[in-house]
Design an enzyme around this catalytic site. Sequence first.
Site, PDB file in Angstrom:
ATOM      1  NE  ARG A 109       0.221   1.501   3.326  1.00  0.00           N
ATOM      2  CZ  ARG A 109       1.135   2.409   3.610  1.00  0.00           C
ATOM      3  NH1 ARG A 109       2.409   2.038   3.744  1.00  0.00           N
ATOM      4  NH2 ARG A 109       0.852   3.676   3.738  1.00  0.00           N
ATOM      5  N   GLY A 110       0.278   2.411  -0.130  1.00  0.00           N
ATOM      6  CA  GLY A 110       1.070   3.629  -0.284  1.00  0.00           C
ATOM      7  C   GLY A 110       1.157   3.940  -1.779  1.00  0.00           C
ATOM      8  CB  ALA A 111       0.357   7.034  -3.663  1.00  0.00           C
TER       9      ALA A 111
ATOM     10  CG  ASN B  98      -2.232  11.588   2.814  1.00  0.00           C
ATOM     11  OD1 ASN B  98      -1.710  10.706   2.129  1.00  0.00           O
ATOM     12  ND2 ASN B  98      -1.881  11.795   4.063  1.00  0.00           N
ATOM     13  CE  LYS B  99      -5.160   5.587   4.252  1.00  0.00           C
ATOM     14  NZ  LYS B  99      -6.215   4.790   3.549  1.00  0.00           N
TER      15      LYS B  99
ATOM     16  CD  GLN C  33      -3.005   2.846   6.731  1.00  0.00           C
ATOM     17  OE1 GLN C  33      -3.607   3.152   7.756  1.00  0.00           O
ATOM     18  NE2 GLN C  33      -3.613   2.781   5.567  1.00  0.00           N
TER      19      GLN C  33
ATOM     20  NE  ARG D  26      -6.079   0.836  -1.829  1.00  0.00           N
ATOM     21  CZ  ARG D  26      -5.425   1.364  -0.784  1.00  0.00           C
ATOM     22  NH1 ARG D  26      -4.134   1.166  -0.623  1.00  0.00           N
ATOM     23  NH2 ARG D  26      -6.078   2.094   0.101  1.00  0.00           N
TER      24      ARG D  26
ATOM     25  CG  ASP E  14      -3.070   8.168  -1.355  1.00  0.00           C
ATOM     26  OD1 ASP E  14      -2.907   8.623  -0.210  1.00  0.00           O
ATOM     27  OD2 ASP E  14      -2.799   6.993  -1.678  1.00  0.00           O
TER      28      ASP E  14
HETATM   29  O1  MRU Z   1      -4.468   3.197   2.131  1.00  0.00           O
HETATM   30  P1  MRU Z   1      -2.991   3.423   2.026  1.00  0.00           P
HETATM   31  O2  MRU Z   1      -2.218   2.890   3.171  1.00  0.00           O
HETATM   32  O3  MRU Z   1      -2.446   2.983   0.691  1.00  0.00           O
HETATM   33  O4  MRU Z   1      -2.849   5.006   2.066  1.00  0.00           O
HETATM   34  C1  MRU Z   1      -1.576   5.555   1.998  1.00  0.00           C
HETATM   35  C2  MRU Z   1      -1.550   7.002   2.211  1.00  0.00           C
HETATM   36  O5  MRU Z   1      -2.556   7.655   2.366  1.00  0.00           O
HETATM   37  C3  MRU Z   1      -0.208   7.658   2.136  1.00  0.00           C
HETATM   38  O6  MRU Z   1      -0.148   8.767   2.982  1.00  0.00           O
HETATM   39  C4  MRU Z   1       0.044   8.099   0.699  1.00  0.00           C
HETATM   40  O7  MRU Z   1      -0.157   7.044  -0.181  1.00  0.00           O
HETATM   41  C5  MRU Z   1       1.396   8.644   0.520  1.00  0.00           C
HETATM   42  S1  MRU Z   1       2.592   7.361   0.547  1.00  0.00           S
HETATM   43  C6  MRU Z   1       4.113   8.027   0.216  1.00  0.00           C
END
Ligand code: MRU
Length: 353
Positions: free
Chosen positions: A59-61, A258-259, A207, A102, A248
């Site tokens: 996970r993470g963009a 973002n999250k 996270q 996603r 994201d």
């Molecule tokens: O649902 P996730 O864990 O994929 O969400 C991740 C985030 O929101 C991060 O802050 C974002 O992707 C930046 S990662 C460098």
Amino acid sequence: MAIPHPAPLSGASYSAVELAPSDDLVWMLDQRQLPHEERYVELRDAAGVAEGIRAMVVRGAPAIGIAAAYGLALEAHALAGAPADRFVAAMRAAGELLAGARPTAVNLRWAVEQVLGTVADLAARDDRARVIAEHARGIHRDDVAACRAMGAIGAKHLPDRGTVLTHCNAGALATGGYGTALGVIRAAREAGKEIRVLSCETRPYLQGARLTTWELERDGVPVELITDGMSAHFFARGEIDAVIVGADRVAKNGDVANKIGTYGHACLARLHDRPFYVAAPRSTLDPATPTGAAIVIEERSSDEVVRIGGALIAPHGVHARHPGFDVTPARLVTRLFTEIGEVPGERAFELMR
Ligand code: MRU
């Protein structure tokens, strides 16, 4: 278990995702098991990688974009000997599957388009699978370089000594390595700044609690965990000097997805006259999305909210809302850091491709 790759591109002793030197196998660190277990899953086809992205093994963009590029490399490898027209059609189908895993992080579709943009020209070549694998590794290498570059740019803004709040995990685990928001913190510490971190737990997927604390502790960065609702208290007491998060998707007008929970910290930062920083590679900047209102926000299952570690924490049958992300308006973003420079949030378009 140690990372199975002989020379991970992440540059660390762990890595969110790597393509094996043989080009026919992807290793993903199963982030669902962290911090209790460091276990890599092996994936052998694009469908498996798409499922790993959907299920948040990775996970993470930026990391899911890299994973998707590696998924296409697996597909190209599996199509050895296929005629050119079938190769192109199968690659496009795999690309759609991966890009659809996603919806919110634009890096996913961006990486798929980077690779698919080459397949028609490569289709008749004997070495097409090898070239695509190298292209995917290039996307991974570029992301690590981008993290280091934005880290150096952002670190200058952090105080010589102070406490930084972060939300979710925008670290090595969420990128090719080093991290975006956590990359800025790493770079500041490498420059001798005494930065401490408050990591929000990031309900419901945790996270911050599970991943950010894990990777910062491994690096010896002082980190304390707080629940998401505690940030106002620490702002009010003057215990937070700055906020830094990843993203994201950044819309053309600078609005930042973002999250879920990020927007609240941005409001608090403005109320308490503290800077709110966003660090993201240009692959996260999306000129095709005019404003934050046009960003598709992933809706995840109610179950992830009403259960923690499998245990039900609400009355049986209660339905929970679960947007995975929120949108912070550009005007609340003090600075946006990318690998090529920095601007106030409302001028994000100046850094877009
Ligand atoms: O649902 P996730 O864990 O994929 O969400 C991740 C985030 O929101 C991060 O802050 C974002 O992707 C930046 S990662 C460098």
